[in-house]
Design an enzyme around this catalytic site. Structure first.
Site, mmCIF file in Angstrom:
data_model
loop_
_atom_site.group_PDB
_atom_site.id
_atom_site.type_symbol
_atom_site.label_atom_id
_atom_site.label_comp_id
_atom_site.label_asym_id
_atom_site.label_seq_id
_atom_site.Cartn_x
_atom_site.Cartn_y
_atom_site.Cartn_z
ATOM 1 N N TYR A 133 -9.430 5.985 8.018
ATOM 2 C CA TYR A 133 -8.806 6.250 9.265
ATOM 3 C C TYR A 133 -10.110 7.388 9.307
ATOM 4 C CZ TYR A 133 -4.818 3.669 10.235
ATOM 5 O OH TYR A 133 -3.612 2.414 10.302
ATOM 6 N N PRO A 144 -4.078 1.024 18.633
ATOM 7 C CA PRO A 144 -3.892 0.257 17.357
ATOM 8 C C PRO A 144 -4.040 1.272 16.215
ATOM 9 C CG PRO A 144 -5.584 -0.575 18.512
ATOM 10 C CD PRO A 144 -5.381 -0.066 19.478
ATOM 11 N N TYR A 150 4.182 6.135 10.038
ATOM 12 C CA TYR A 150 3.427 5.603 9.703
ATOM 13 C C TYR A 150 4.235 4.508 8.804
ATOM 14 C CZ TYR A 150 -1.322 3.194 8.523
ATOM 15 O OH TYR A 150 -2.432 2.116 8.280
ATOM 16 N N HIS A 191 0.751 -1.089 0.500
ATOM 17 C CA HIS A 191 0.189 -0.116 0.084
ATOM 18 C C HIS A 191 0.937 1.353 0.136
ATOM 19 C CE1 HIS A 191 -4.130 -1.028 1.390
ATOM 20 N NE2 HIS A 191 -3.976 -2.182 0.174
ATOM 21 N N LYS A 247 0.755 0.377 15.094
ATOM 22 C CA LYS A 247 2.461 0.485 15.306
ATOM 23 C C LYS A 247 3.028 -0.797 16.341
ATOM 24 C CE LYS A 247 3.429 2.952 12.701
ATOM 25 N NZ LYS A 247 4.423 2.834 11.703
HETATM 26 P P1 FAS Z 1 1.088 -11.231 22.077
HETATM 27 O O1 FAS Z 1 -0.098 -10.872 23.475
HETATM 28 O O2 FAS Z 1 0.915 -11.193 20.704
HETATM 29 O O3 FAS Z 1 2.229 -12.719 22.471
HETATM 30 C C1 FAS Z 1 2.321 -13.166 24.065
HETATM 31 C C2 FAS Z 1 2.339 -14.823 23.808
HETATM 32 O O4 FAS Z 1 2.864 -14.723 25.592
HETATM 33 C C3 FAS Z 1 1.129 -15.167 23.632
HETATM 34 O O5 FAS Z 1 1.158 -16.136 22.869
HETATM 35 C C4 FAS Z 1 0.481 -15.791 25.839
HETATM 36 O O6 FAS Z 1 -0.275 -16.444 25.952
HETATM 37 C C5 FAS Z 1 2.120 -15.597 26.220
HETATM 38 N N1 FAS Z 1 1.699 -15.412 27.670
HETATM 39 C C6 FAS Z 1 1.544 -15.076 27.812
HETATM 40 N N2 FAS Z 1 1.365 -14.895 29.675
HETATM 41 C C7 FAS Z 1 2.676 -16.211 29.250
HETATM 42 C C8 FAS Z 1 3.378 -16.973 30.675
HETATM 43 N N3 FAS Z 1 2.969 -16.790 31.934
HETATM 44 N N4 FAS Z 1 3.702 -17.791 30.522
HETATM 45 C C9 FAS Z 1 3.953 -18.732 29.169
HETATM 46 N N5 FAS Z 1 3.320 -17.390 27.825
HETATM 47 C C10 FAS Z 1 2.707 -16.554 28.248
HETATM 48 N N6 FAS Z 1 -1.486 -4.377 16.685
HETATM 49 C C11 FAS Z 1 -1.380 -3.696 15.658
HETATM 50 O O7 FAS Z 1 -0.801 -3.071 15.022
HETATM 51 N N7 FAS Z 1 -2.499 -3.324 14.974
HETATM 52 C C12 FAS Z 1 -3.355 -4.094 15.474
HETATM 53 O O8 FAS Z 1 -4.919 -3.619 14.842
HETATM 54 C C13 FAS Z 1 -3.755 -4.392 17.100
HETATM 55 N N8 FAS Z 1 -4.795 -4.995 17.265
HETATM 56 C C14 FAS Z 1 -4.400 -5.553 18.574
HETATM 57 C C15 FAS Z 1 -6.143 -5.901 18.956
HETATM 58 C C16 FAS Z 1 -6.018 -6.333 20.207
HETATM 59 C C17 FAS Z 1 -6.617 -7.210 20.930
HETATM 60 C C18 FAS Z 1 -4.763 -7.181 20.954
HETATM 61 C C19 FAS Z 1 -4.735 -7.969 21.991
HETATM 62 C C20 FAS Z 1 -3.503 -5.646 20.126
HETATM 63 C C21 FAS Z 1 -3.620 -6.097 18.899
HETATM 64 N N9 FAS Z 1 -2.687 -5.222 18.157
HETATM 65 C C22 FAS Z 1 -2.443 -4.289 17.158
HETATM 66 C C23 FAS Z 1 -0.851 -5.105 18.943
HETATM 67 C C24 FAS Z 1 -0.503 -6.745 18.985
HETATM 68 O O9 FAS Z 1 -0.851 -7.033 17.726
HETATM 69 C C25 FAS Z 1 0.405 -6.626 19.594
HETATM 70 O O10 FAS Z 1 1.547 -5.457 19.295
HETATM 71 C C26 FAS Z 1 1.453 -7.950 19.387
HETATM 72 O O11 FAS Z 1 0.611 -9.227 19.027
HETATM 73 C C27 FAS Z 1 2.697 -8.012 19.974
HETATM 74 O O12 FAS Z 1 3.138 -9.115 19.460
HETATM 75 P P2 FAS Z 1 4.049 -9.630 21.483
HETATM 76 O O13 FAS Z 1 4.850 -8.486 22.035
HETATM 77 O O14 FAS Z 1 4.504 -10.593 21.019
HETATM 78 O O15 FAS Z 1 2.688 -10.242 22.168
HETATM 79 C C1 PHB Z 2 -6.027 -3.945 10.776
HETATM 80 O O1 PHB Z 2 -5.390 -4.450 9.499
HETATM 81 O O2 PHB Z 2 -5.933 -4.741 11.743
HETATM 82 C C2 PHB Z 2 -5.552 -2.646 11.030
HETATM 83 C C3 PHB Z 2 -4.981 -1.841 10.422
HETATM 84 C C4 PHB Z 2 -4.669 -0.319 10.761
HETATM 85 C C5 PHB Z 2 -4.194 -0.039 12.266
HETATM 86 C C6 PHB Z 2 -5.075 -1.283 12.644
HETATM 87 C C7 PHB Z 2 -5.887 -2.072 12.699
HETATM 88 O O3 PHB Z 2 -3.850 0.915 12.624
#
Ligand code: FAS
Ligand code: PHB
Length: 393
Positions: A204, A296, A387, A76, A300
């Protein structure tokens, strides 16, 4: 009975941070063990990020897992900001010479799981009672329980990649750890639907009823979000109610292209900005959501986690090459970048959402900032360079 394991780096968490770190280190011949309290199916089933910076794609290339993102990802060159139906395109390619890649976090996780499994590298899934220990003793270890059996992993370093609700951050003594947080007074309700996206680029939108985001996973699968009340639950949001709110917030001209259908995934996420300092303590290093959370809005979260991992992998590789400079400076180096990304995510969240307590003046300031961005190449470039992703350091 306690089972003893030995490795160089024990990685707690098999989300994108832990899996990417494991892959980068394993490719460099460094031995790792990865633990997660869930299993692969659960981790892959979490629908989260959708936009990758070029730096993230580069990291996947360095990890040897970029084949699918190049084959299936959608490059994109721009995205749009909209205010009450007025749209302004942020020309990423024209303003920065760079772009982003639309490719779901679920797919990134699958690619990393496949690579580690193919290499026969060790995982422990469904672990319980994980305890990082002896962080300053020179003999760090991680204890955990699996199926009722006690395990201890003796290692050189521990990577805390266990997300916001993990145990790693809490292993840093309270008198050392500083946390900074802002919780936003709303959430995001997201859906997945197998219909073509309403626009070929992300939009957005800030509308008097609230924020909306039109994103996608492919040319036939859309990912849409609307701002919702932080106390809402999914039972209050039928598809019909979602579509009505989403179309209204996009505005009639944009919504004219909207193809609606039955959602097959629906979830509500709270929004917060959060940073924990330091991101290292003795033999423990934090990366990703274990150390920080961004709303989000700026796309990032995943990208910031990947940037942490690239810096941590470099530090650990340098250590085994006999140079501890990057290990000693990891926390300061990574936090410099974390705070800049926190700023951008906060700035875009403040601009694009309806805040319940906003006075009429505040709403005018939001619109004035949008009008300034739309009329100023410099202001648009500032948005664009954040971005597409800031430099790694
Ligand atoms: P994660 O949380 O992905 O992974 C951590 C891992 O550690 C999990 O698998 C968990 O099971 C494990 N864990 C936890 N406690 C533990 C323990 N005690 N022992 C062993 N394992 C354990 N980012 C964006 O850029 N765009 C988005 O749209 C977006 N939407 C999101 C929506 C939601 C609901 C959430 C929660 C996050 C969102 N994010 C988004 C952010 C997300 O993408 C995170 O930045 C990304 O998953 C970060 O990755 P990790 O640091 O690996 O953490
Ligand atoms: C998504 O596609 O899930 C998405 C894209 C951009 C954002 C957040 C989420 O800023």
């Amino acid at each position: 009975m306690t089972l003893i394991h030995k490795t160089q780096i024990c990685i707690i968490g098999a989300g994108p941070s832990g899996l990417l770190l494991a892959q980068l280190l394993s490719n460099a011949g460094i031995d790792t063990i990865v633990l997660d309290r869930k299993d692969r199916a659960y981790i892959e089933g979490r629908v989260r990020a959708g936009v990758l910076e070029q730096g993230t794609v580069k990291a996947l290339e360095e990890a040897g897992v970029a084949e699918r993102v190049h084959a299936e990802g959608l490059p994109h060159d721009g995205f749009e900001l909209a205010f009450d139906g007025v749209r302004h395109r942020i020309d990423l390619a024209g303003l920065t010479g760079s772009s982003v890649m639309v490719y779901g976090q679920t797919e990134v996780t699958k690619d990393l799981f496949d690579a580690r499994t193919a290499a026969g590298q060790q995982f422990f899934f469904n672990v319980e009672h994980v305890v990082p220990s002896d962080l300053k003793s020179g003999e760090p270890s991680v204890q955990f329980e699996l199926d009722g059996v006690q395990h201890v992993i003796k290692c050189d370093y521990i990577a805390g990649c266990d997300g916001f609700h993990g145990v790693s951050r809490k292993a840093i003594p309270q008198d050392v750890l500083k946390t900074f947080e802002r919780v936003y007074p709303f959430g995001w309700l997201g859906i997945l639907v197998d219909k073509p996206p309403v626009s070929h680029e992300l939009i957005y939108a800030n509308h008097e009823d609230g924020f909306a985001l039109a994103s996608m996973r492919s040319e036939t699968r859309s990912r849409y979000y609307i701002q919702c009340d932080v106390n809402d639950d999914l039972s209050q949001w039928s598809d019909d109610r979602f579509w009505e709110a989403f179309a209204k917030r996009l505005g009639p001209d944009t919504a004219a292209n909207l193809q609606i259908g039955a959602s097959f995934e629906k979830s509500i996420a709270p929004l917060r900005s959060f940073v924990a300092e330091p991101m290292g303590y003795g033999a423990l290093f934090l990366a990703g959501d274990a150390a920080h959370i961004v709303p989000p809005t700026g796309a990032k979260g995943l990208n910031l986690a990947v940037a942490d991992v690239r810096l941590l992998a470099r530090a650990l590789m340098s250590h085994y090459d006999g140079n501890d400079h990057h290990i000693d400076s990891y926390s300061q180096t990574v936090l410099n970048r974390v705070w800049k990304v926190e700023r951008f995510s906060w700035q875009l969240s403040m601009l694009m959402h309806q805040f319940p307590d906003n006075a009429p003046f505040d709403k005018r300031m939001q619109r004035a900032e949008f009008d300034y961005i739309a009329s100023s190449e410099a202001a648009s470039k500032a948005i664009a360079e954040n971005y597409v992703g800031l430099p790694l350091e």
